[in-house]
Design a protein around this motif. Structure first.
Motif, PDB file in Angstrom:
ATOM      1  N   LEU A 139     -29.245 -33.538  52.619  1.00 47.74           N
ATOM      2  CA  LEU A 139     -27.997 -33.290  51.895  1.00 47.74           C
ATOM      3  C   LEU A 139     -27.590 -31.855  52.176  1.00 47.74           C
ATOM      4  O   LEU A 139     -28.342 -30.918  51.871  1.00 47.74           O
TER       5      LEU A 139
ATOM      6  N   LEU B  82     -32.002 -38.829  45.824  1.00 50.54           N
ATOM      7  CA  LEU B  82     -30.756 -39.397  46.350  1.00 50.54           C
ATOM      8  C   LEU B  82     -30.963 -39.938  47.769  1.00 50.54           C
ATOM      9  O   LEU B  82     -30.479 -41.030  48.103  1.00 50.54           O
TER      10      LEU B  82
ATOM     11  N   PHE C 267     -17.895 -32.338  51.569  1.00 50.00           N
ATOM     12  CA  PHE C 267     -18.618 -32.183  50.307  1.00 50.00           C
ATOM     13  C   PHE C 267     -17.812 -32.813  49.189  1.00 50.00           C
ATOM     14  O   PHE C 267     -16.584 -32.897  49.267  1.00 50.00           O
ATOM     15  N   ALA C 268     -18.504 -33.217  48.138  1.00 48.79           N
ATOM     16  CA  ALA C 268     -17.814 -33.686  46.929  1.00 48.79           C
ATOM     17  C   ALA C 268     -18.503 -33.064  45.716  1.00 48.79           C
ATOM     18  O   ALA C 268     -18.114 -31.997  45.267  1.00 48.79           O
ATOM     19  N   CYS C 269     -19.571 -33.696  45.219  1.00 51.89           N
ATOM     20  CA  CYS C 269     -20.191 -33.218  43.976  1.00 51.89           C
ATOM     21  C   CYS C 269     -20.916 -31.881  44.126  1.00 51.89           C
ATOM     22  O   CYS C 269     -21.011 -31.122  43.179  1.00 51.89           O
ATOM     23  N   ARG C 270     -21.457 -31.617  45.282  1.00 54.59           N
ATOM     24  CA  ARG C 270     -22.284 -30.417  45.544  1.00 54.59           C
ATOM     25  C   ARG C 270     -23.478 -30.332  44.597  1.00 54.59           C
ATOM     26  O   ARG C 270     -23.938 -29.253  44.257  1.00 54.59           O
ATOM     27  N   ASN C 271     -23.964 -31.459  44.183  1.00 61.20           N
ATOM     28  CA  ASN C 271     -25.050 -31.457  43.203  1.00 61.20           C
ATOM     29  C   ASN C 271     -26.012 -32.622  43.413  1.00 61.20           C
ATOM     30  O   ASN C 271     -26.588 -33.132  42.449  1.00 61.20           O
ATOM     31  N   ALA C 272     -26.187 -33.064  44.641  1.00 61.25           N
ATOM     32  CA  ALA C 272     -27.144 -34.131  44.968  1.00 61.25           C
ATOM     33  C   ALA C 272     -26.898 -35.407  44.171  1.00 61.25           C
ATOM     34  O   ALA C 272     -27.833 -36.064  43.720  1.00 61.25           O
ATOM     35  N   ARG C 273     -25.624 -35.766  44.007  1.00 61.59           N
ATOM     36  CA  ARG C 273     -25.316 -36.970  43.241  1.00 61.59           C
ATOM     37  C   ARG C 273     -24.551 -38.031  44.013  1.00 61.59           C
ATOM     38  O   ARG C 273     -24.610 -39.200  43.664  1.00 61.59           O
ATOM     39  N   CYS C 274     -23.787 -37.630  45.049  1.00 58.82           N
ATOM     40  CA  CYS C 274     -22.865 -38.605  45.644  1.00 58.82           C
ATOM     41  C   CYS C 274     -23.230 -39.022  47.070  1.00 58.82           C
ATOM     42  O   CYS C 274     -22.861 -40.101  47.503  1.00 58.82           O
ATOM     43  N   GLY C 275     -23.858 -38.177  47.823  1.00 56.90           N
ATOM     44  CA  GLY C 275     -24.217 -38.496  49.202  1.00 56.90           C
ATOM     45  C   GLY C 275     -23.135 -38.189  50.223  1.00 56.90           C
ATOM     46  O   GLY C 275     -23.324 -38.420  51.419  1.00 56.90           O
ATOM     47  N   THR C 276     -22.014 -37.653  49.791  1.00 56.10           N
ATOM     48  CA  THR C 276     -20.916 -37.334  50.719  1.00 56.10           C
ATOM     49  C   THR C 276     -21.347 -36.362  51.811  1.00 56.10           C
ATOM     50  O   THR C 276     -20.880 -36.462  52.944  1.00 56.10           O
ATOM     51  N   CYS C 277     -22.244 -35.459  51.488  1.00 56.36           N
ATOM     52  CA  CYS C 277     -22.595 -34.372  52.410  1.00 56.36           C
ATOM     53  C   CYS C 277     -23.806 -34.695  53.282  1.00 56.36           C
ATOM     54  O   CYS C 277     -24.355 -33.794  53.913  1.00 56.36           O
TER      55      CYS C 277
ATOM     56  N   CYS D 216     -25.533 -30.124  50.657  1.00 55.79           N
ATOM     57  CA  CYS D 216     -25.356 -29.360  49.417  1.00 55.79           C
ATOM     58  C   CYS D 216     -26.676 -28.886  48.840  1.00 55.79           C
ATOM     59  O   CYS D 216     -26.678 -28.048  47.931  1.00 55.79           O
TER      60      CYS D 216
END
Ligand code: FES
Length: 104
Positions: free
Chosen positions: A82, A69, A38-48, A84
């Motif tokens: 996602l 996203l 996880f990174a942003c945990r807010n549907a912004r980065c796509g890491t998750c 997150c």
């Protein structure tokens, strides 16, 4: 009771988590130390992003923020979510997930 199964290629065992009440997938990941970054945990980065290998119908439909996203990544929300943002439905079901980029 959705049973959530986390796969990690190259690992001999998979992580299985019972989630009888459903709820946010992020909480399932957190309490089980699931192999999902996880990174942003807010549907912004796509890491998750996770591949949904089985059981996409055990999730509530994605909300607009998640869909936006996924669309940026050209991901099909029936096959990729996602972690997150996705929310599991209560009830029966079986979900098999693998973090994107862990396909061996
Ligand atoms: S952690 Fe950034 S989109 Fe989920």
């Amino acid at each position: 009771m959705p049973l959530v199964i986390f796969e990690t290629p190259g690992e001999p065992t998979e992580l299985r988590v019972d989630t009888p009440e459903g709820g946010p997938l992020a909480e399932v990941c957190d309490r089980s130390a699931a192999p999902v970054p996880f990174a942003c945990r807010n549907a912004r980065c796509g890491t998750c992003r996770v591949d949904v290998l089985e059981g996409d119908d055990a999730f509530f439909p994605p909300e607009d923020r998640e869909l936006d996203l996924l669309d940026l990544f050209s991901d099909d929300p029936r096959k990729r979510r996602l972690a997150c943002s996705a929310v599991l439905c209560p009830g029966s079901g079986r979900v098999r997930l693998r973090a994107v980029g862990q396909d061996g």
